[in-house]
Design a protein around this motif. Structure first.
Motif, short mmCIF file in Angstrom:
data_model
loop_
_atom_site.label_atom_id
_atom_site.label_comp_id
_atom_site.label_asym_id
_atom_site.label_seq_id
_atom_site.Cartn_x
_atom_site.Cartn_y
_atom_site.Cartn_z
N VAL A 169 0.85 -1.20 0.00
CA VAL A 169 0.00 0.00 0.00
C VAL A 169 0.87 1.24 0.00
O VAL A 169 0.63 2.19 -0.75
N TRP A 170 1.92 1.25 0.83
CA TRP A 170 2.83 2.41 0.89
C TRP A 170 3.50 2.63 -0.46
O TRP A 170 3.58 3.77 -0.93
N ILE A 171 3.95 1.57 -1.10
CA ILE A 171 4.60 1.69 -2.41
C ILE A 171 3.62 2.24 -3.43
O ILE A 171 3.95 3.14 -4.21
N ALA A 172 2.41 1.74 -3.45
CA ALA A 172 1.40 2.21 -4.40
C ALA A 172 1.10 3.68 -4.19
O ALA A 172 1.02 4.46 -5.14
N LEU A 173 0.95 4.10 -2.94
CA LEU A 173 0.70 5.51 -2.66
C LEU A 173 1.87 6.38 -3.08
O LEU A 173 1.70 7.46 -3.65
N HIS A 174 3.07 5.90 -2.80
CA HIS A 174 4.27 6.65 -3.17
C HIS A 174 4.36 6.81 -4.68
O HIS A 174 4.70 7.88 -5.18
N GLN A 175 4.04 5.76 -5.43
CA GLN A 175 4.07 5.84 -6.89
C GLN A 175 3.01 6.80 -7.40
O GLN A 175 3.24 7.55 -8.34
#
Length: 53
Positions: free
Chosen positions: A17-23
């Motif tokens: 989830v953190w990676i997706a938000l960061h992207q």
């Protein structure tokens, strides 16, 4: 073992989830920067056109 697997799964889900938000944030920032660059180029072109008149 089941508890360990559950904790691992939960932590991996949070990482994804953190990676997706960061992207998403990175993509939005790139889009904003591209829009700013486009508007800046338009203003420079208008200024050059006005100077030539």
């Amino acid at each position: 073992m089941t508890l360990g697997a559950f904790i691992f799964w939960q932590s991996m889900e949070k990482v994804h989830v953190w990676i997706a938000l960061h992207q998403d944030e990175k993509q939005e920032r790139m889009e904003r920067e591209a829009e700013i660059k486009r508007v800046r180029e338009q203003l420079i072109a208008q200024a050059k056109q006005n100077d030539s008149l």
